[in-house]
Design a protein around this motif. Structure first.
Motif, mmCIF file in Angstrom:
data_model
loop_
_atom_site.group_PDB
_atom_site.id
_atom_site.type_symbol
_atom_site.label_atom_id
_atom_site.label_comp_id
_atom_site.label_asym_id
_atom_site.label_seq_id
_atom_site.Cartn_x
_atom_site.Cartn_y
_atom_site.Cartn_z
ATOM 1 N N TYR A 69 -1.508 -3.074 10.364
ATOM 2 C CA TYR A 69 -2.476 -2.041 9.999
ATOM 3 C C TYR A 69 -3.849 -2.649 9.737
ATOM 4 C CZ TYR A 69 1.727 0.731 8.956
ATOM 5 O OH TYR A 69 2.931 1.377 9.023
ATOM 6 N N GLN A 70 -4.883 -1.861 10.024
ATOM 7 C CA GLN A 70 -6.241 -2.137 9.575
ATOM 8 C C GLN A 70 -6.586 -1.076 8.534
ATOM 9 O OE1 GLN A 70 -8.074 -4.825 10.484
ATOM 10 N NE2 GLN A 70 -6.276 -5.478 11.677
ATOM 11 N N TYR A 71 -6.840 -1.512 7.290
ATOM 12 C CA TYR A 71 -7.020 -0.580 6.185
ATOM 13 C C TYR A 71 -8.501 -0.366 5.870
ATOM 14 C CZ TYR A 71 -2.033 -0.798 5.098
ATOM 15 O OH TYR A 71 -0.666 -0.704 5.154
ATOM 16 N N ASN A 72 -8.806 0.841 5.341
ATOM 17 C CA ASN A 72 -10.155 1.109 4.855
ATOM 18 C C ASN A 72 -10.261 0.718 3.376
ATOM 19 O OD1 ASN A 72 -9.032 3.281 3.336
ATOM 20 N ND2 ASN A 72 -9.377 4.713 5.030
ATOM 21 N N SER A 73 -11.401 1.025 2.762
ATOM 22 C CA SER A 73 -11.638 0.599 1.379
ATOM 23 C C SER A 73 -10.730 1.299 0.379
ATOM 24 C CB SER A 73 -13.107 0.833 1.004
ATOM 25 O OG SER A 73 -13.447 2.215 1.152
ATOM 26 N N ASP A 74 -10.111 2.418 0.773
ATOM 27 C CA ASP A 74 -9.170 3.129 -0.091
ATOM 28 C C ASP A 74 -7.726 2.692 0.142
ATOM 29 O OD1 ASP A 74 -11.110 4.723 -1.390
ATOM 30 O OD2 ASP A 74 -11.136 6.113 0.316
ATOM 31 N N ASN A 75 -7.538 1.676 0.977
ATOM 32 C CA ASN A 75 -6.213 1.149 1.321
ATOM 33 C C ASN A 75 -5.358 2.149 2.095
ATOM 34 O OD1 ASN A 75 -6.572 -1.457 0.190
ATOM 35 N ND2 ASN A 75 -6.119 -0.638 -1.850
ATOM 36 N N TYR A 76 -6.036 2.978 2.893
ATOM 37 C CA TYR A 76 -5.361 3.843 3.858
ATOM 38 C C TYR A 76 -5.653 3.292 5.248
ATOM 39 C CZ TYR A 76 -4.204 7.516 0.492
ATOM 40 O OH TYR A 76 -3.662 8.231 -0.549
ATOM 41 N N PRO A 77 -4.669 3.331 6.159
ATOM 42 C CA PRO A 77 -4.904 2.744 7.472
ATOM 43 C C PRO A 77 -5.877 3.572 8.314
ATOM 44 C CG PRO A 77 -2.754 3.804 7.412
ATOM 45 C CD PRO A 77 -3.286 3.836 6.010
ATOM 46 N N ASP A 78 -6.824 2.901 8.932
ATOM 47 C CA ASP A 78 -7.677 3.523 9.943
ATOM 48 C C ASP A 78 -7.057 3.368 11.328
ATOM 49 O OD1 ASP A 78 -9.735 4.474 8.311
ATOM 50 O OD2 ASP A 78 -10.758 2.538 8.331
ATOM 51 N N SER A 79 -6.299 2.291 11.508
ATOM 52 C CA SER A 79 -5.664 2.046 12.807
ATOM 53 C C SER A 79 -4.456 1.140 12.608
ATOM 54 C CB SER A 79 -6.662 1.394 13.778
ATOM 55 O OG SER A 79 -7.076 0.134 13.281
ATOM 56 N N ASN A 107 0.817 -1.213 0.000
ATOM 57 C CA ASN A 107 0.000 0.000 0.000
ATOM 58 C C ASN A 107 0.852 1.265 0.000
ATOM 59 O OD1 ASN A 107 -2.575 -1.283 0.047
ATOM 60 N ND2 ASN A 107 -2.221 -1.779 2.201
ATOM 61 N N ILE A 108 0.272 2.336 -0.536
ATOM 62 C CA ILE A 108 0.965 3.611 -0.629
ATOM 63 C C ILE A 108 1.175 4.187 0.769
ATOM 64 C CG2 ILE A 108 -1.075 5.093 -0.781
ATOM 65 C CD1 ILE A 108 1.999 5.395 -3.016
ATOM 66 N N ASN A 109 2.272 4.909 0.951
ATOM 67 C CA ASN A 109 2.495 5.631 2.197
ATOM 68 C C ASN A 109 1.300 6.549 2.458
ATOM 69 O OD1 ASN A 109 3.340 7.377 4.204
ATOM 70 N ND2 ASN A 109 4.856 8.394 2.941
#
Length: 247
Positions: free
Chosen positions: A214-224, A148-150
């Motif tokens: 990491y726990q990722y959201n649907s956009d592949n950004y971490p939520d936690s 995933n992207i930074n």
């Protein structure tokens, strides 16, 4: 822009030692969803004094306006759409990223090996003697990443920092500020770091280790995220991180 530029860069570096080599950094976000960090809350599960926070505000044009950590704040100024200055706060503003704590006392030496994506997977670090500043020991850091992207990259772009780094020539003569900018360019993450293992270069003994889940959201950004630090005595610290993004 003084060294506060580098403090601002460190806002966006959950892993302190990663890189996008010397390619055009603006290509990193091509085809990617852009999410902009508003806050990061890092809570120590062992020592409340290690709790960290980062809050970022944006102006009406979507540019980063301020970045604030537990104690200080910096402000961003622009000439048109170009970053012109960073002011205020202390040198360590928003440096309280828990992932950087493993590098306290280490000095970055060089990148030894890059992966195919341009991320360094092996780096040399140093420690120096206090009395004469000579190198006392060297270490090898091995870094792992996910695909995933930074998550901070779009935020750096909104602060104008990506454009500044894209204009840095890695080969020009080193004034003190130029050297810091070159280092910043080399250490800018592309992917999201998941593990760092540091070994003494002479003995191969593991001196410290950090892992991140990491726990990722649907956009592949971490939520936690859950961060675990372990030293050479197997003493373990754990942290919980929560991210929020600009709507």
């Amino acid at each position: 822009m003084k060294n506060k530029f580098l403090s601002a860069l460190a806002v966006v570096s959950f892993f302190a030692f990663t890189s996008c080599s010397d390619d055009d950094s603006s290509d990193v976000l091509s085809g990617e969803t852009k999410r902009y960090i508003e806050s990061l809350e890092v809570t120590s599960n062992d020592d409340p004094t290690k709790n960290r926070s980062l809050h970022i505000t944006y102006d009406n044009e979507g540019r980063v306006n301020t970045a604030t950590d537990n104690t200080d704040a910096i402000s961003f100024s622009y000439d048109g759409n170009n970053l012109s200055n960073i002011t205020g706060g202390g040198e360590d503003v928003v440096m309280g990223n828990v992932m950087t704590t493993i590098y306290d006392g280490y000095e970055f030496g060089e990148v030894l090996i890059y992966d195919d994506a341009g991320n360094p997977i092996s780096l040399r670090l140093f420690k120096r003697n206090d009395w004469d500043n000579s190198i006392s020991a060297s270490y090898i850091a091995t870094v792992s990443y996910d695909s995933n992207i930074n998550p901070y990259f779009a935020t750096l772009e909104a602060a104008g920092i990506i454009e500044v780094l894209d204009n840095v020539d890695l080969n020009f003569s080193m004034t003190p500020d130029a050297e810091e900018l070159v280092k910043a360019k080399l250490l800018l993450p592309v992917n999201n770091g998941t593990k760092v293992v540091i070994r003494d270069e002479d003995t191969n003994e593991v001196t410290s280790e950090v892992t991140v889940v990491y726990q990722y959201n649907s956009d592949n950004y971490p939520d936690s995220a859950v961060i675990t630090e372990k030293d050479n005595n197997n003493f373990i610290n754990t942290f919980s991180a929560v991210y929020t993004y600009k709507q």
